[in-house]
Write a protein that holds these residues in place. Sequence first.
Motif, mmCIF file in Angstrom:
data_model
loop_
_atom_site.group_PDB
_atom_site.id
_atom_site.type_symbol
_atom_site.label_atom_id
_atom_site.label_comp_id
_atom_site.label_asym_id
_atom_site.label_seq_id
_atom_site.Cartn_x
_atom_site.Cartn_y
_atom_site.Cartn_z
ATOM 1 N N VAL A 180 -6.656 -0.444 0.248
ATOM 2 C CA VAL A 180 -5.493 -0.831 1.051
ATOM 3 C C VAL A 180 -5.942 -1.065 2.495
ATOM 4 O O VAL A 180 -6.668 -0.239 3.066
ATOM 5 C CB VAL A 180 -4.396 0.251 1.030
ATOM 6 C CG1 VAL A 180 -3.223 -0.159 1.908
ATOM 7 C CG2 VAL A 180 -3.933 0.518 -0.396
ATOM 8 N N LEU A 181 -5.510 -2.167 3.083
ATOM 9 C CA LEU A 181 -5.732 -2.441 4.498
ATOM 10 C C LEU A 181 -4.480 -2.042 5.272
ATOM 11 O O LEU A 181 -3.364 -2.392 4.882
ATOM 12 C CB LEU A 181 -6.038 -3.914 4.737
ATOM 13 C CG LEU A 181 -7.380 -4.431 4.228
ATOM 14 C CD1 LEU A 181 -7.479 -5.929 4.460
ATOM 15 C CD2 LEU A 181 -8.534 -3.717 4.911
ATOM 16 N N THR A 182 -4.663 -1.313 6.350
ATOM 17 C CA THR A 182 -3.538 -0.891 7.180
ATOM 18 C C THR A 182 -3.599 -1.584 8.544
ATOM 19 O O THR A 182 -4.608 -2.184 8.913
ATOM 20 C CB THR A 182 -3.567 0.635 7.384
ATOM 21 O OG1 THR A 182 -4.773 0.998 8.074
ATOM 22 C CG2 THR A 182 -3.530 1.363 6.062
ATOM 23 N N LYS A 183 -2.484 -1.488 9.264
ATOM 24 C CA LYS A 183 -2.366 -2.034 10.623
ATOM 25 C C LYS A 183 -2.664 -3.526 10.671
ATOM 26 O O LYS A 183 -3.273 -4.034 11.629
ATOM 27 C CB LYS A 183 -3.286 -1.266 11.587
ATOM 28 C CG LYS A 183 -3.044 0.239 11.595
ATOM 29 C CD LYS A 183 -3.910 0.946 12.621
ATOM 30 C CE LYS A 183 -3.688 2.451 12.583
ATOM 31 N NZ LYS A 183 -4.491 3.176 13.589
ATOM 32 N N VAL A 196 5.617 -2.912 5.914
ATOM 33 C CA VAL A 196 5.204 -4.130 5.219
ATOM 34 C C VAL A 196 4.198 -3.753 4.137
ATOM 35 O O VAL A 196 3.206 -3.086 4.406
ATOM 36 C CB VAL A 196 4.574 -5.145 6.193
ATOM 37 C CG1 VAL A 196 4.045 -6.357 5.429
ATOM 38 C CG2 VAL A 196 5.571 -5.565 7.249
ATOM 39 N N GLY A 197 4.477 -4.147 2.903
ATOM 40 C CA GLY A 197 3.556 -3.894 1.799
ATOM 41 C C GLY A 197 3.707 -2.542 1.133
ATOM 42 O O GLY A 197 2.930 -2.211 0.226
ATOM 43 N N THR A 198 4.706 -1.752 1.520
ATOM 44 C CA THR A 198 4.854 -0.405 0.965
ATOM 45 C C THR A 198 5.208 -0.449 -0.518
ATOM 46 O O THR A 198 4.649 0.303 -1.326
ATOM 47 C CB THR A 198 5.943 0.374 1.730
ATOM 48 O OG1 THR A 198 5.663 0.323 3.132
ATOM 49 C CG2 THR A 198 5.970 1.816 1.288
ATOM 50 N N GLU A 199 6.137 -1.317 -0.907
ATOM 51 C CA GLU A 199 6.533 -1.398 -2.311
ATOM 52 C C GLU A 199 5.369 -1.873 -3.183
ATOM 53 O O GLU A 199 5.208 -1.402 -4.318
ATOM 54 C CB GLU A 199 7.732 -2.335 -2.464
ATOM 55 C CG GLU A 199 9.016 -1.794 -1.865
ATOM 56 C CD GLU A 199 10.228 -2.629 -2.248
ATOM 57 O OE1 GLU A 199 10.068 -3.549 -3.080
ATOM 58 O OE2 GLU A 199 11.324 -2.360 -1.720
ATOM 59 N N ALA A 200 4.557 -2.789 -2.673
ATOM 60 C CA ALA A 200 3.398 -3.256 -3.439
ATOM 61 C C ALA A 200 2.403 -2.124 -3.667
ATOM 62 O O ALA A 200 1.774 -2.035 -4.724
ATOM 63 C CB ALA A 200 2.714 -4.414 -2.709
ATOM 64 N N ILE A 201 2.261 -1.232 -2.687
ATOM 65 C CA ILE A 201 1.377 -0.081 -2.838
ATOM 66 C C ILE A 201 1.905 0.868 -3.904
ATOM 67 O O ILE A 201 1.152 1.368 -4.748
ATOM 68 C CB ILE A 201 1.220 0.645 -1.485
ATOM 69 C CG1 ILE A 201 0.476 -0.254 -0.488
ATOM 70 C CG2 ILE A 201 0.480 1.967 -1.655
ATOM 71 C CD1 ILE A 201 0.394 0.316 0.914
#
Length: 360
Positions: free
Chosen positions: A171-174, A210-215
């Motif tokens: 996972v890439l953050t920020k 952003v992208g939380t549900e995909a995680i």
Amino acid sequence: MRGVSRLRRGRCVAIWRRFSDVTSVHDLQSDSTARSPMRTFPPERIRNFSIIAHIDHGKSTLADRLLEKCGNLEQVEQAQQLDSLQVERERGITVKAQAISMIWKHPSTQEPLLLNLIDTPGHIDFSYEVSRSLAACDGALLLVDASQGLEAQTLTTYGLAKEQDLRIVPVLTKCDLPHAAPEDVALEMATAFDDVDPEEVLASSAKRDVGTEAILDAIAEKIPPPSRGDPNAPLRARLVDSWYDEHRGVICLIEVVDGHLEEGQRIAPRSTLGDGTSGATSFSVQELGVLSPRLLRTRCLFSGQVGYMVAGMRSTSNALVGDTIILAPAGADAPLPEALEGFKQPVPTIFASLLPMDSK
């Protein structure tokens, strides 16, 4: 009698609806062991995972978003919900391991899953906490800051995760930062780690949700369920962590590997038994539950599940990290289950620097 039978059938339907309508961790609370919704979560409907990363790469912020998205919190009242120690909030780092339970529906089957997030520290000084947490997991989110790339502790925690044979979800953050380079960092991860495909790296921004549900969907689909335990075997639970509460005594964080545990049963730490039962110390289980991060009483825990246990222990010396919790033997000749593989004990290390007071 016909009316009684109809009443019983209606009660069974009501209980089944209650189980099938579990939409958040708060629905797991129960006033009865027999009617506890925890019974409806066998190992195949459980995902135990961790978040590993370098310090300040966004682990605690992502954990806050996961809690909010799964309904554990209506909104995040304060940042870093999993950092409960004063030093953690003062310095903005995670020191102690925490385990939080969440409910999320599988994206394909829409079946509720029990997700157990075991949050780990990211600072190198607390790498022992990381190793303790990973032993109770089956997968891990490998977080990398899209603006900084791979760091030293990223490589260290990745190595610890591979030693435990965990399934890695990159996972890439920020990614919302102006100087973020997600494509370049994804290629960097694929070069450094053999099991990372740059096309499967998830881009996210926990700060902007952003992208939380995909995680969460990736956790459900890619991380395997617990497979090392036997639900029908005698109880064996791994003691992941413990802390002292002035009102309840020692609270133990445990992972049930084999069998199940209910309130009222008597348990014993396997290390106090040796090869026999002489001198054994046993405790009566007073309370069992999960963390949301608040304590939620469920009254029982089953194979593959992670939760807390209150058993009247008055000192953390009774709850050695890595010990195996079993049911107290019924007699001196009762057979004892084998102890689970213990956690690696930390090696005390002291660093000292000697500098001259005078150049002469």
